[in-house]
Design a protein around this motif. Structure first.
Motif, PDB file in Angstrom:
ATOM      1  N   UNK A 170       1.130 -16.196  27.946  1.00 50.28           N
ATOM      2  CA  UNK A 170       2.356 -16.769  28.514  1.00 50.28           C
ATOM      3  C   UNK A 170       3.330 -17.145  27.403  1.00 50.28           C
ATOM      4  N   UNK A 171       2.799 -17.693  26.315  1.00 43.23           N
ATOM      5  CA  UNK A 171       3.658 -18.108  25.199  1.00 43.23           C
ATOM      6  C   UNK A 171       4.364 -16.886  24.600  1.00 43.23           C
ATOM      7  N   UNK A 172       3.639 -15.778  24.453  1.00 43.58           N
ATOM      8  CA  UNK A 172       4.259 -14.565  23.925  1.00 43.58           C
ATOM      9  C   UNK A 172       5.301 -14.037  24.912  1.00 43.58           C
ATOM     10  N   UNK A 173       4.971 -14.056  26.205  1.00 43.53           N
ATOM     11  CA  UNK A 173       5.906 -13.526  27.209  1.00 43.53           C
ATOM     12  C   UNK A 173       7.200 -14.340  27.225  1.00 43.53           C
ATOM     13  N   UNK A 174       7.092 -15.664  27.239  1.00 44.78           N
ATOM     14  CA  UNK A 174       8.288 -16.516  27.267  1.00 44.78           C
ATOM     15  C   UNK A 174       9.057 -16.380  25.950  1.00 44.78           C
ATOM     16  N   UNK A 175       8.335 -16.292  24.838  1.00 45.45           N
ATOM     17  CA  UNK A 175       8.996 -16.119  23.535  1.00 45.45           C
ATOM     18  C   UNK A 175       9.804 -14.826  23.511  1.00 45.45           C
ATOM     19  N   UNK A 176       9.211 -13.765  24.088  1.00 39.43           N
ATOM     20  CA  UNK A 176       9.883 -12.465  24.103  1.00 39.43           C
ATOM     21  C   UNK A 176      11.194 -12.536  24.886  1.00 39.43           C
ATOM     22  N   UNK A 177      11.166 -13.138  26.095  1.00 38.29           N
ATOM     23  CA  UNK A 177      12.389 -13.107  26.906  1.00 38.29           C
ATOM     24  C   UNK A 177      13.411 -14.134  26.428  1.00 38.29           C
ATOM     25  N   UNK A 178      12.990 -15.242  25.835  1.00 40.10           N
ATOM     26  CA  UNK A 178      13.957 -16.263  25.412  1.00 40.10           C
ATOM     27  C   UNK A 178      14.464 -16.020  23.990  1.00 40.10           C
ATOM     28  N   UNK A 179      13.589 -15.589  23.091  1.00 38.91           N
ATOM     29  CA  UNK A 179      14.021 -15.406  21.701  1.00 38.91           C
ATOM     30  C   UNK A 179      14.449 -13.964  21.412  1.00 38.91           C
ATOM     31  N   UNK A 180      13.925 -13.022  22.152  1.00 38.12           N
ATOM     32  CA  UNK A 180      14.200 -11.584  21.975  1.00 38.12           C
ATOM     33  C   UNK A 180      13.668 -11.077  20.641  1.00 38.12           C
ATOM     34  N   UNK A 181      13.446  -9.769  20.635  1.00 35.64           N
ATOM     35  CA  UNK A 181      12.919  -9.151  19.424  1.00 35.64           C
ATOM     36  C   UNK A 181      14.004  -9.041  18.354  1.00 35.64           C
ATOM     37  N   UNK A 182      13.606  -9.135  17.115  1.00 36.09           N
ATOM     38  CA  UNK A 182      14.487  -8.880  15.972  1.00 36.09           C
ATOM     39  C   UNK A 182      14.951  -7.422  16.043  1.00 36.09           C
ATOM     40  N   UNK A 183      16.241  -7.147  15.757  1.00 37.57           N
ATOM     41  CA  UNK A 183      16.682  -5.748  15.780  1.00 37.57           C
ATOM     42  C   UNK A 183      15.799  -4.896  14.865  1.00 37.57           C
ATOM     43  N   UNK A 184      15.347  -3.773  15.403  1.00 29.63           N
ATOM     44  CA  UNK A 184      14.520  -2.874  14.605  1.00 29.63           C
ATOM     45  C   UNK A 184      13.035  -3.043  14.849  1.00 29.63           C
ATOM     46  N   UNK A 185      12.633  -4.176  15.457  1.00 25.75           N
ATOM     47  CA  UNK A 185      11.205  -4.371  15.745  1.00 25.75           C
ATOM     48  C   UNK A 185      10.894  -3.809  17.122  1.00 25.75           C
ATOM     49  N   UNK A 186       9.913  -2.929  17.174  1.00 25.67           N
ATOM     50  CA  UNK A 186       9.512  -2.345  18.448  1.00 25.67           C
ATOM     51  C   UNK A 186       8.513  -3.245  19.166  1.00 25.67           C
ATOM     52  N   UNK A 187       7.467  -3.664  18.445  1.00 28.06           N
ATOM     53  CA  UNK A 187       6.454  -4.539  19.039  1.00 28.06           C
ATOM     54  C   UNK A 187       6.264  -5.762  18.156  1.00 28.06           C
ATOM     55  N   UNK A 188       6.497  -6.959  18.689  1.00 26.56           N
ATOM     56  CA  UNK A 188       6.142  -8.168  17.932  1.00 26.56           C
ATOM     57  C   UNK A 188       4.621  -8.215  17.716  1.00 26.56           C
ATOM     58  N   UNK A 189       4.187  -9.038  16.801  1.00 26.36           N
ATOM     59  CA  UNK A 189       2.756  -9.113  16.483  1.00 26.36           C
ATOM     60  C   UNK A 189       2.331 -10.574  16.366  1.00 26.36           C
ATOM     61  N   UNK A 190       1.045 -10.797  16.527  1.00 26.00           N
ATOM     62  CA  UNK A 190       0.483 -12.119  16.240  1.00 26.00           C
ATOM     63  C   UNK A 190      -0.334 -11.995  14.959  1.00 26.00           C
ATOM     64  N   UNK A 191      -0.001 -12.844  13.979  1.00 17.93           N
ATOM     65  CA  UNK A 191      -0.754 -12.863  12.725  1.00 17.93           C
ATOM     66  C   UNK A 191      -1.687 -14.062  12.733  1.00 17.93           C
ATOM     67  N   UNK A 192      -2.930 -13.850  12.341  1.00 14.48           N
ATOM     68  CA  UNK A 192      -3.860 -14.972  12.250  1.00 14.48           C
ATOM     69  C   UNK A 192      -4.338 -15.122  10.812  1.00 14.48           C
ATOM     70  N   UNK A 193      -4.937 -16.259  10.519  1.00 16.40           N
ATOM     71  CA  UNK A 193      -5.513 -16.509   9.198  1.00 16.40           C
ATOM     72  C   UNK A 193      -7.020 -16.367   9.308  1.00 16.40           C
ATOM     73  N   UNK A 194      -7.619 -15.755   8.307  1.00 13.65           N
ATOM     74  CA  UNK A 194      -9.031 -15.383   8.362  1.00 13.65           C
ATOM     75  C   UNK A 194      -9.704 -15.949   7.115  1.00 13.65           C
ATOM     76  N   UNK A 195     -10.761 -16.737   7.252  1.00  9.65           N
ATOM     77  CA  UNK A 195     -11.451 -17.273   6.064  1.00  9.65           C
ATOM     78  C   UNK A 195     -11.835 -16.131   5.124  1.00  9.65           C
TER      79      UNK A 195
END
Lengths: 363, 363
Positions: free
Chosen positions: B110-135
């Motif tokens: 839901x957070x990604x969906x709302x972020x997509x429609x309210x913030x919109x993608x950066x020009x040139x980005x086709x698919x936003x991504x989620x980055x995580x931190x890994x020990x």
């Protein structure tokens, strides 16, 4: 050889530790299992010495080969030039019906390539798969996952075949009468995942009733070691990444534990006191105890032991090979896949295929 | 508010532990960071009570919302009906430019969906991504991996964008001047893997020179926690399976350790003696210490804290959000992607896009 003996074909040359570890593993198996015999492939002089040392000459037949497939040889090269290798010879003994199962510690890609051209795919199988054992919370201590790297692609039909092959393997290799099968995805809800996963989800669900397994639906990465499933189905790309990620995670934690126990005099004492308990845990998650990736979907069974396997690991792979040979696994798997393919859909197996007639009726 | 203060927008309602844990995490951050302020979204009465208890009223502005997005709501439903929720309101504060980064413990989809429609993608980005931190074994203690589940598909162009977004994130979020980037595959040889990976391999290699990063080529699952790479690029399906598989493996081993230490009186004493050392290890691989999946490729930064995050976890996510806000991360990422897209190929950034003019010049 006694007529009730089971013959295992051993590629003695491909492993990191050389033929000494392989022959020691064979000796371990021979000691606890009077009904096992070996055809051993590799350098005759070296094998004769090792076999004499372990006193199992009466259980072994040696087939001399000049060449060895190294760990870094490309599968395509081995397919063209591998005829004189111990790997090729070991597989050919299964092809000729002299042995029931082949065990090798060699290069996985080459072993799959040679197995494919010498043993050929079972009729109806599009892509063979490699099934691995995964430490789990189930009473048996492990789950089966496939494909972990035979092929990087798998469509819905392949995933259904993997489910049926995994079913045969869990039933014949480990005596699980009614395995619970899950399909790996990024969520458990039905609307999640790639298109082919949604179709495969329905196909495997439909196949469950006539093939006597329980389908638990989509499972996630965290469910692979869980006790709510026995067999996890996925494509070879995802399966291979998951397997190596799990190994990497386990290694990171092991290193961290070793460092933690070295940190202070107090923690060093703790390590001593906890030694037995930690060894017990180590044994439980020790890959050597569940050593053996099995190639599924070929006319004959090939067990791929870990390249770095020591005698304990080799012996575990041989034990698995023996169990699969005893249950007529290869024929049953062929019959299972053929029945699904013949019907053009998933239906109750009506009859066994000719190839499978020597197998028993329960597939 | 002081003009140099950084404002973080907080969705206080979505986490498993409720607003008490979130406000406690805010208080922890406020205590060590005099330059942070919050716009907090949720139930006013409850938030006022929690904020008064933690004595951070002078650092907070409350925005009352009636609704909460629950963990099991479908993203599509929240997109249509989520306007009155704390999540929506928290993202809108970033959209309006009132806050630089949004932090939420809520439902990821839901957070990604709302972020997509309210913030919109950066020009040139086709698919936003989620980055995580890994020990990891790196001195920082972790590596960055993306995508871990924003999208289940990624072609070669997407994978190149992920590499550039991961580069910006590692540089601005963690001060790694010249990150080493690897592409996840089932082997490190160039001929391995799916077709789009082979193309992406060449594209990312070509992009390295003009974007000041080191490309280490293909990496395997076992390399994710290694010290030979800082950023691991993969599609969201594979990344999500790998992440959950690693969590599942770590949980299995933790359980095993707990059981091992309970097994005998001797091992119980050992557990006591080793307590400090084990706590140190636990902290090192504790997901709370590196809490925060970051959504990349949107006009504005969103940090997704773990749903079960306690005050320590929330505070870690806020710290990350603050760091990203301080470095003008969002604008730099946009400029980095735009420069690659404008050129129609990978070339040295010639000028920043209008959106990025407020950012600093080093992207």
């Amino acid at each position: 050889m006694g007529s009730s003996d089971t013959v295992i074909s051993i590629d003695a040359m491909g492993g990191d530790l050389g033929p000494a570890a392989v022959v020691e593993g064979m000796a371990k198996s021979a000691e606890v299992n009077p009904n096992i015999r070996f055809i051993v492939h590799g350098d005759r002089a070296e094998l004769e010495a090792q076999i004499a040392k372990r006193r199992i000459a009466d259980r072994c037949e040696i087939r001399h080969t000049e060449d060895v497939v190294t760990m870094h040889e490309k599968p395509s090269h081995v397919m063209r030039h591998g005829k004189g290798t111990s790997m090729w010879s070991a597989i050919d003994a299964v092809r000729a019906g002299e042995a029931t199962v082949c065990v090798s510690c060699g290069n996985t890609g080459a072993l799959m390539a040679v197995s494919m051209i010498r043993l050929r795919k079972v009729p109806g199988v599009n892509r063979p798969a490699i099934a691995c054992l995964w430490p789990s919370r189930n009473p048996s201590g492990f789950n089966v996952m496939l494909d972990v790297g035979a092929d990087i692609r798998a469509d819905q039909d392949d995933l259904l075949q993997y489910a049926l092959m995994g079913l045969s393997y869990a039933r014949n290799g480990f005596g699980i009468a009614r395995p619970r099968i899950g399909l790996l995805n990024v969520g458990t809800e039905e609307h999640k995942g790639r298109a082919e996963l949604k179709v495969a989800n329905e196909m495997i669900e439909a196949a469950a009733e006539f093939n006597d397994f329980d389908y638990v639906g989509f499972v996630e990465g965290g469910d692979i070691p869980s006790d709510r499933v026995d067999v996890i189905v996925t494509d070879g790309f995802t399966g291979n990444v998951a397997l190596k990620t799990a190994e990497g995670t386990a290694n990171l934690i092991s290193e961290g534990l070793r460092e933690a126990f070295k940190f202070s005099p107090l923690s060093r004492i703790a390590a001593l006191l906890a030694y037995t308990s930690l060894q017990r845990l180590k044994k439980r998650i020790d890959p050597r105890q569940v050593n053996g990736g099995v190639f599924l979907g070929l006319n004959g069974t090939v067990v791929k032991s870990h390249g770095a396997a020591d005698a304990t690991g080799v012996s575990a792979a041989i034990k698995l090979a023996f169990q699969l040979a005893q249950t007529g696994f290869s024929e049953k798997l062929a019959a299972r896949v053929a029945s699904a393919t013949d019907a053009g859909q998933i239906a109750k197996p009506a009859k066994e295929t000719p190839d499978a007639e020597k197998g028993k009726s329960s597939t």
